[in-house]
Design a protein around this motif. Structure first.
Motif, PDB file in Angstrom:
ATOM      1  N   TRP A 214       0.835  -1.199   0.000  1.00 40.81           N
ATOM      2  CA  TRP A 214       0.000   0.000   0.000  1.00 40.81           C
ATOM      3  C   TRP A 214       0.867   1.245   0.000  1.00 40.81           C
ATOM      4  O   TRP A 214       1.889   1.310   0.698  1.00 40.81           O
TER       5      TRP A 214
ATOM      6  N   LEU B  64      -8.402   8.271   3.919  1.00 40.85           N
ATOM      7  CA  LEU B  64      -8.347   7.695   5.263  1.00 40.85           C
ATOM      8  C   LEU B  64      -8.750   8.700   6.336  1.00 40.85           C
ATOM      9  O   LEU B  64      -9.423   8.338   7.303  1.00 40.85           O
TER      10      LEU B  64
ATOM     11  N   THR C  59      -8.401   4.643  -4.911  1.00 42.64           N
ATOM     12  CA  THR C  59      -7.691   5.339  -3.842  1.00 42.64           C
ATOM     13  C   THR C  59      -8.683   5.650  -2.721  1.00 42.64           C
ATOM     14  O   THR C  59      -9.811   6.075  -2.976  1.00 42.64           O
ATOM     15  N   HIS C  60      -8.263   5.433  -1.478  1.00 40.56           N
ATOM     16  CA  HIS C  60      -9.148   5.584  -0.320  1.00 40.56           C
ATOM     17  C   HIS C  60      -8.729   6.798   0.499  1.00 40.56           C
ATOM     18  O   HIS C  60      -7.540   6.974   0.813  1.00 40.56           O
TER      19      HIS C  60
ATOM     20  N   VAL D 220      -4.422   9.755   2.024  1.00 35.16           N
ATOM     21  CA  VAL D 220      -5.026   8.763   1.137  1.00 35.16           C
ATOM     22  C   VAL D 220      -4.133   7.532   1.071  1.00 35.16           C
ATOM     23  O   VAL D 220      -2.927   7.587   1.359  1.00 35.16           O
ATOM     24  N   ALA D 221      -4.746   6.399   0.682  1.00 33.26           N
ATOM     25  CA  ALA D 221      -4.016   5.140   0.519  1.00 33.26           C
ATOM     26  C   ALA D 221      -4.444   4.486  -0.787  1.00 33.26           C
ATOM     27  O   ALA D 221      -5.630   4.469  -1.133  1.00 33.26           O
ATOM     28  N   THR D 222      -3.456   3.952  -1.507  1.00 32.79           N
ATOM     29  CA  THR D 222      -3.689   3.260  -2.766  1.00 32.79           C
ATOM     30  C   THR D 222      -2.937   1.948  -2.735  1.00 32.79           C
ATOM     31  O   THR D 222      -1.731   1.933  -2.447  1.00 32.79           O
ATOM     32  N   GLU D 223      -3.626   0.834  -3.007  1.00 33.44           N
ATOM     33  CA  GLU D 223      -2.906  -0.432  -3.125  1.00 33.44           C
ATOM     34  C   GLU D 223      -2.161  -0.463  -4.447  1.00 33.44           C
ATOM     35  O   GLU D 223      -2.671  -0.032  -5.486  1.00 33.44           O
TER      36      GLU D 223
ATOM     37  N   THR E 132      -8.468   0.756   5.442  1.00 28.93           N
ATOM     38  CA  THR E 132      -9.043   1.858   4.671  1.00 28.93           C
ATOM     39  C   THR E 132      -9.950   2.759   5.500  1.00 28.93           C
ATOM     40  O   THR E 132     -10.585   3.662   4.960  1.00 28.93           O
TER      41      THR E 132
END
Length: 537
Positions: free
Chosen positions: A139, A176, A173-174, A158-161, A219
């Motif tokens: 991630w 957080l 993209t999430h 934000v977080a992106t796998e 997430t």
């Protein structure tokens, strides 16, 4: 136990990212416009650190030519997946604009000394990215930058796998977390069924801090701890100021610790000034009954002395780097034998002059970090300038708009105006002391010298720098002691993120061919009186 004394990396070593692999601890720090890019240090006991390498090739093309001061390589995140090291970071090409024009890269290596894989660009939402590894998945966390007029510039985490092989995004993209106060520099860990976000809060100046949030799912949603884990924003008297940009990690015995940046300000008539830049420190952490991390000394102020677990075995001896490698640093590109040569004259460094000291492109400069408020630098230079466009000497530098230097150069005969008369036989060799701030450069003093070989030196005491020269072993001061409080993070209105360096440089603005030889460079930094690091059984 071992007692460490903060900062553990002293001088210009900001934005630390610390990871433990076995009994070794590794920390990567920001390099901005300086090379080597992303220096990495290692330690067995957290108190004594040594240079272990850098992320070679972190910048595509190995060039930051044209990048503004305090741009370049920002805030690495160093991690280990059980097989190899990973690092992610942003290359920022605009400073002081809402865009930043940042590209986020990822590189990997089997060892911190390399070889590092060619950097691959990934989703670039903002600066200060981080990687999180879990169950074979990867991630990317980042600050989301909103450049639009009227928007919230720093618009959340934000977080992106990422696909581990291609580094392409996997899914959406999430978002957080969003917070009224600026949060950036996210680091993620999992403990007791919670995901913990460790965040830099409040910007990297006097309001800096570390804030933690947690959630049951990676997430989100995340809830913020009601109080900071670390900050000094409420007390300007704490010796370690600007404490923030933290990362939690564990010792082999399970002890939790926090790496973070900090600064040691000098109190001046102009206010607090951090000439050494932002430095690396470590705190001990415990977990409270509600599952939140807290400083072991209670409260949220950083401690200068910290007890940490002693290593099981002493570190092996290391060989110091040789030649023009660490601790030498260069601007906007790696050292190049075409302008910095050690083979032509054994025991000497020959610099070929290029652009002037305010260039963002091709300045022939070798410099080392100043690590204490009391320091002395000296070097012997031999050169025969024949034009005012040729100069070589010793410099204290923060950036292109903040430096002071003593150069061996050419000037018109005594009493003649500056009219570019260097093509005549007449002229003299002089030492020129120049100070530069945001208002421009000014010549502080000019001294005639009757030799092509002279030792130049500077003595730094707090924010006072006194330059001197010697031709027969006797020191002669040049000009008055200069106020160098402007060589700091805190001077002026624009963003400044680096620190004070001392070095040698050469300029030839016409032909880029004139050379100067240097030998005997010495930088001695004197720490304040303090106990030595102890190991207790």
């Amino acid at each position: 136990m071992t007692v460490l004394h903060n900062p553990v990396l002293r001088g210009f070593f900001p934005d630390p990212s610390l990871v433990r692999v076995g009994e070794w601890y590794y920390v990567a720090t920001s390099s901005f416009e300086w090379f080597p890019t992303l220096p990495i240090h290692r330690s067995r006991d957290l108190a004594h650190w040594e240079y272990a390498g850098h992320v070679r090739g972190a910048v595509p093309g190995d060039s930051l030519a044209g990048v503004p001061d305090s741009g370049g390589v920002w805030a690495p995140s160093l991690s280990w997946d059980g097989e190899r090291f990973w690092v992610t970071y942003a290359v920022v090409r605009s400073v002081g604009t809402p865009y930043f024009d940042a590209d986020t890269y990822v590189s990997t290596a089997p060892d911190v000394s390399g070889p590092w894989s060619p950097p691959r660009r990934v989703a670039s939402h903002g600066f200060d990215p981080a990687l999180y590894h879990e169950a074979g998945r990867l991630w990317l966390l980042n600050l989301q930058n909103d450049h639009r007029p009227g928007g919230q510039r720093f618009a959340g985490i934000v977080a992106t796998e990422l696909d581990r092989d291609t580094l392409a995004p996997v899914g959406d993209t999430h978002l957080l977390l969003q917070h009224d106060r600026l949060v950036e520099g996210p680091k993620l860990l999992r403990r007791d069924g919670w995901y913990y976000l460790v965040l830099a809060e409040g910007g990297t100046g006097w309001e800096h801090g570390v804030r933690v949030a947690r959630g049951r799912a990676l997430t989100g949603p995340y809830e913020l701890d009601e109080r900071p884990l670390l900050t000094t924003r409420d007390d300007p008297g704490v010796p370690l100021q600007k404490a923030g940009h933290g990362e939690l990690f564990q010792a082999p015995d399970g002890t939790w610790l926090l790496s973070h940046l900090t600064a040691r300000p000098l109190h001046t008539p102009h206010g607090r000034r951090c000439t050494l830049g932002r430095e690396t420190a470590i705190q001990a952490v415990v977990w409270d009954a509600d599952g939140w991390p807290r400083l072991r000394q209670e409260g949220w102020h950083p401690a200068v002395e910290v007890e940490v677990p002693a290593p099981h075995s002493p570190p092996p001896p290391s060989a110091p780097p040789e030649g023009l490698s660490w601790p030498w640093s260069t601007l906007r590109g790696p050292v190049d034998r075409s302008w910095a040569d050690t083979s032509s004259r054994p025991g000497w460094i020959r610099l070929r002059g290029r652009h002037g000291p305010e260039s963002r492109w091709a300045h022939s400069l070798l410099a080392q970090r100043v690590t204490e408020h009391r320091a002395e630098a000296e070097v012997t230079v031999e050169a025969r300038p024949s034009a005012f466009t040729q100069a070589a000497g010793l410099v204290l530098r923060y950036d292109a708009e903040a430096y002071v230097g003593l150069d061996l150069t050419w000037a018109e005969p005594e009493g003649e105006p500056q009219r570019g008369q260097q093509w005549r036989d007449a002229g003299r060799t002089v030492l020129s002391l120049v100070a530069r701030d945001e208002r421009g450069a000014r010549q502080v003093a000019v001294v005639d010298v009757a030799t092509a070989k002279v030792t130049l030196g500077v003595t730094v005491d707090g924010t006072a720098a006194l330059f001197w020269y010697a031709t027969d072993g006797t020191r002669t001061t040049v000009g008055p002691a200069l106020d160098i409080s402007h060589l700091s993070d805190d001077h002026g209105a624009r963003l400044r993120f680096t620190g004070l360096l001392a070095g040698i440089h050469a300029t030839d603005l016409v032909d880029a061919a004139w050379t100067a030889d240097f030998t005997g460079f010495r930088l001695m930094c004197t720490a304040e009186e303090r106990p030595r690091a102890l190991t207790r059984g």
